[in-house]
Write a protein that holds these residues in place. Structure first.
Motif, PDB file in Angstrom:
ATOM      1  N   ILE A 166     -20.121   5.355  -6.179  1.00  0.00           N
ATOM      2  CA  ILE A 166     -18.769   5.637  -5.835  1.00  0.00           C
ATOM      3  C   ILE A 166     -16.789   4.444  -5.885  1.00  0.00           C
ATOM      4  CG2 ILE A 166     -19.226   2.985  -3.802  1.00  0.00           C
ATOM      5  CD1 ILE A 166     -17.188   6.644  -2.827  1.00  0.00           C
ATOM      6  N   CYS A 167     -16.519   4.803  -6.000  1.00  0.00           N
ATOM      7  CA  CYS A 167     -15.307   4.710  -6.838  1.00  0.00           C
ATOM      8  C   CYS A 167     -14.167   4.441  -5.422  1.00  0.00           C
ATOM      9  CB  CYS A 167     -14.279   5.337  -7.424  1.00  0.00           C
ATOM     10  SG  CYS A 167     -15.373   5.934  -9.499  1.00  0.00           S
ATOM     11  N   ILE A 168     -14.272   3.009  -5.792  1.00  0.00           N
ATOM     12  CA  ILE A 168     -13.193   2.478  -4.396  1.00  0.00           C
ATOM     13  C   ILE A 168     -11.694   2.376  -4.789  1.00  0.00           C
ATOM     14  CG2 ILE A 168     -13.055   0.356  -2.309  1.00  0.00           C
ATOM     15  CD1 ILE A 168     -16.008   0.245  -3.094  1.00  0.00           C
ATOM     16  N   GLU A 169     -10.622   2.110  -5.170  1.00  0.00           N
ATOM     17  CA  GLU A 169      -9.526   2.715  -5.613  1.00  0.00           C
ATOM     18  C   GLU A 169      -7.906   2.413  -4.774  1.00  0.00           C
ATOM     19  OE1 GLU A 169     -10.186   6.884  -7.551  1.00  0.00           O
ATOM     20  OE2 GLU A 169     -12.098   7.258  -6.731  1.00  0.00           O
ATOM     21  N   PRO A 170      -7.931   0.957  -5.673  1.00  0.00           N
ATOM     22  CA  PRO A 170      -6.699   1.165  -4.408  1.00  0.00           C
ATOM     23  C   PRO A 170      -5.285   1.558  -5.130  1.00  0.00           C
ATOM     24  CG  PRO A 170      -7.740  -1.017  -4.884  1.00  0.00           C
ATOM     25  CD  PRO A 170      -8.524   0.197  -5.567  1.00  0.00           C
ATOM     26  N   TRP A 171      -4.950   1.961  -4.091  1.00  0.00           N
ATOM     27  CA  TRP A 171      -3.679   2.769  -5.392  1.00  0.00           C
ATOM     28  C   TRP A 171      -1.999   2.800  -4.773  1.00  0.00           C
ATOM     29  CZ3 TRP A 171      -5.932   8.940  -4.804  1.00  0.00           C
ATOM     30  CH2 TRP A 171      -6.345   8.923  -5.129  1.00  0.00           C
ATOM     31  N   CYS A 172      -1.077   2.929  -5.214  1.00  0.00           N
ATOM     32  CA  CYS A 172       0.490   3.290  -5.112  1.00  0.00           C
ATOM     33  C   CYS A 172      -0.209   5.226  -5.311  1.00  0.00           C
ATOM     34  CB  CYS A 172       1.531   2.673  -5.758  1.00  0.00           C
ATOM     35  SG  CYS A 172       1.640   0.683  -4.715  1.00  0.00           S
ATOM     36  N   GLY A 173       0.699   6.115  -4.778  1.00  0.00           N
ATOM     37  CA  GLY A 173       1.030   7.166  -5.430  1.00  0.00           C
ATOM     38  C   GLY A 173      -0.255   8.070  -5.146  1.00  0.00           C
ATOM     39  N   SER A 174      -0.826   8.994  -5.755  1.00  0.00           N
ATOM     40  CA  SER A 174      -1.770   9.894  -4.820  1.00  0.00           C
ATOM     41  C   SER A 174      -1.213  11.682  -5.707  1.00  0.00           C
ATOM     42  CB  SER A 174      -1.844  10.278  -3.964  1.00  0.00           C
ATOM     43  OG  SER A 174      -1.253  10.997  -2.942  1.00  0.00           O
ATOM     44  N   ASP A 175      -2.294  12.096  -5.150  1.00  0.00           N
ATOM     45  CA  ASP A 175      -1.686  13.858  -5.601  1.00  0.00           C
ATOM     46  C   ASP A 175      -1.302  13.886  -4.560  1.00  0.00           C
ATOM     47  OD1 ASP A 175      -4.754  14.705  -6.934  1.00  0.00           O
ATOM     48  OD2 ASP A 175      -5.558  13.525  -6.041  1.00  0.00           O
ATOM     49  N   ASP A 176      -0.445  14.798  -5.326  1.00  0.00           N
ATOM     50  CA  ASP A 176       0.895  16.046  -4.473  1.00  0.00           C
ATOM     51  C   ASP A 176       0.063  16.693  -3.622  1.00  0.00           C
ATOM     52  OD1 ASP A 176       3.143  15.470  -6.743  1.00  0.00           O
ATOM     53  OD2 ASP A 176       2.945  16.936  -6.996  1.00  0.00           O
ATOM     54  N   TYR A 177       1.115  16.424  -1.942  1.00  0.00           N
ATOM     55  CA  TYR A 177       1.051  17.276  -1.389  1.00  0.00           C
ATOM     56  C   TYR A 177       1.812  18.360  -1.170  1.00  0.00           C
ATOM     57  CZ  TYR A 177      -0.919  13.009   1.524  1.00  0.00           C
ATOM     58  OH  TYR A 177      -1.680  11.816   1.706  1.00  0.00           O
ATOM     59  N   ASP A 178       0.537  19.136  -0.224  1.00  0.00           N
ATOM     60  CA  ASP A 178       1.624  20.921  -0.420  1.00  0.00           C
ATOM     61  C   ASP A 178       3.010  20.786   0.294  1.00  0.00           C
ATOM     62  OD1 ASP A 178       0.755  21.276   2.461  1.00  0.00           O
ATOM     63  OD2 ASP A 178      -0.501  22.297   2.056  1.00  0.00           O
ATOM     64  N   ASP A 179       3.679  20.031   0.905  1.00  0.00           N
ATOM     65  CA  ASP A 179       4.593  20.083   1.325  1.00  0.00           C
ATOM     66  C   ASP A 179       6.162  18.973   0.571  1.00  0.00           C
ATOM     67  OD1 ASP A 179       3.869  17.476   1.990  1.00  0.00           O
ATOM     68  OD2 ASP A 179       4.731  17.530   4.229  1.00  0.00           O
ATOM     69  N   GLU A 180       5.440  18.371  -0.743  1.00  0.00           N
ATOM     70  CA  GLU A 180       6.468  17.309  -1.597  1.00  0.00           C
ATOM     71  C   GLU A 180       6.938  18.799  -1.846  1.00  0.00           C
ATOM     72  OE1 GLU A 180       3.959  13.203  -1.673  1.00  0.00           O
ATOM     73  OE2 GLU A 180       3.471  15.279  -3.402  1.00  0.00           O
ATOM     74  N   SER A 181       8.133  18.020  -2.558  1.00  0.00           N
ATOM     75  CA  SER A 181       9.645  18.577  -3.420  1.00  0.00           C
ATOM     76  C   SER A 181       9.361  19.242  -5.135  1.00  0.00           C
ATOM     77  CB  SER A 181      10.174  17.864  -3.341  1.00  0.00           C
ATOM     78  OG  SER A 181      10.910  17.141  -4.228  1.00  0.00           O
ATOM     79  N   GLY A 182       8.629  18.747  -5.796  1.00  0.00           N
ATOM     80  CA  GLY A 182       7.741  19.247  -6.837  1.00  0.00           C
ATOM     81  C   GLY A 182       8.517  17.445  -7.818  1.00  0.00           C
ATOM     82  N   ILE A 183       9.338  17.243  -6.411  1.00  0.00           N
ATOM     83  CA  ILE A 183      10.338  15.346  -7.704  1.00  0.00           C
ATOM     84  C   ILE A 183       9.704  14.458  -7.627  1.00  0.00           C
ATOM     85  CG2 ILE A 183      12.511  15.076  -7.665  1.00  0.00           C
ATOM     86  CD1 ILE A 183      13.653  17.087  -6.047  1.00  0.00           C
TER      87      ILE A 183
END
Length: 285
Positions: free
Chosen positions: A243-260
């Motif tokens: 199992i990968c246990i992954e501390p992050w800042c940021g992630s995959d895009d969400y569908d309501d994000e601007s793309g910027i």
């Protein structure tokens, strides 16, 4: 090239390609996944300057559209050994910008310090530009287990948390489609089925440490500083022994994000001529 570290009853191996932790043995027990390519050929890649996917592998940075692949490019590049001792090593990668790609000159360094009961990894991002830069950063350590269905993840604090659902066609998180995972509790029972839609991503938690157990036996404790969120992942349908246990800042895009890129959830903004540091510790208890 493999760098080997040792200290008392602990040893570690780090691959210079991607500065990737390949092995961590404490008191005779291997903590890390073995990188079996039949399931997943990595063990602990660094995610930079992207975490997960941006929409269609394209994003806008500084007003210009650029290509940016899943998890960025640092994991696929050779790091240079800056300094090493018997139980410590600093590895560094220098990225120079190119047209149509990530548009900043930036240095990413990982420092591994091995102790008798743990390994500490410090991530340093150095902005050498005359302007601010934006990036995401994440860790991706795979902890070995026998059967994920027998495992529990215990959060440092009681959490009330839900996770967004990944759309497997668009590779974006659905911002309005979430699954409740914790309701004022600290223990999360794990199972293989919960990863049928890819990563389980805790984007709003207070804990800075989690403990993985299997049938009441502690497999590892992951603690982190600077990282704000936590992803969990194992490949869907493979019943892999990790199992990968992954501390992050940021992630995959969400569908309501601007793309910027600069407007992404969890984006890191670093001032000119500045350094940002993040830390992850993997311990046996």
């Amino acid at each position: 090239m493999i760098i080997e570290l040792s200290h008392n009853n602990a040893s570690a191996k780090i691959e210079t390609k991607g500065a990737e932790l390949k092995s961590l043995i404490i008191n005779g027990r291997e903590i890390m996944w073995c990188s079996d390519p039949a399931f997943w050929g990595k063990s602990s890649p660094v995610l930079f300057p992207a975490v997960g996917n941006v929409r269609n592998n394209k994003t806008v940075i500084g007003g210009k559209e650029v290509s940016l692949g899943k998890h960025g490019f640092a994991r696929d590049n050779e790091f240079t050994v800056i300094r090493r001792s018997s139980n410590s090593v600093i590895l560094s990668y220098r990225h120079l910008h190119k047209d149509g790609e990530y548009p900043y000159d930036v240095t990413l360094s990982l420092q591994y310090n091995l102790f008798g009961d743990r390994i500490e990894v410090t991530y340093s991002v150095v902005n050498t530009n005359d302007d601010t830069i934006s990036y995401c950063i994440g860790a991706h350590p795979a902890i070995a287990c026998k059967n994920l269905d027998d495992c529990t993840l215990t959060f440092e604090k009681r959490e009330k948390a839900s996770t967004p659902v990944m759309d497997l066609d668009t590779r974006l998180f659905r911002s309005k489609d979430r699954i409740e995972r914790l309701n004022g509790t600290s223990k999360l029972a794990l199972n293989y089925d919960m990863f049928d839609n890819d990563v389980v991503y805790f984007d709003n938690i207070k804990s800075q440490s989690v403990k993985l157990t299997e049938k009441n036996k502690t497999l590892a404790v992951i603690s982190y500083e600077g990282f704000k969120t936590l992803g969990l992942w194992t490949p869907a349908g493979k019943r892999a022994g990790f199992i990968c246990i992954e501390p992050w800042c940021g992630s995959d895009d969400y569908d309501d994000e601007s793309g910027i890129f600069e407007e992404k959830r969890g984006i890191q903004i670093l001032r000119r001529k500045s350094t940002a540091k993040y830390k992850m510790t993997i311990s046996a208890e």
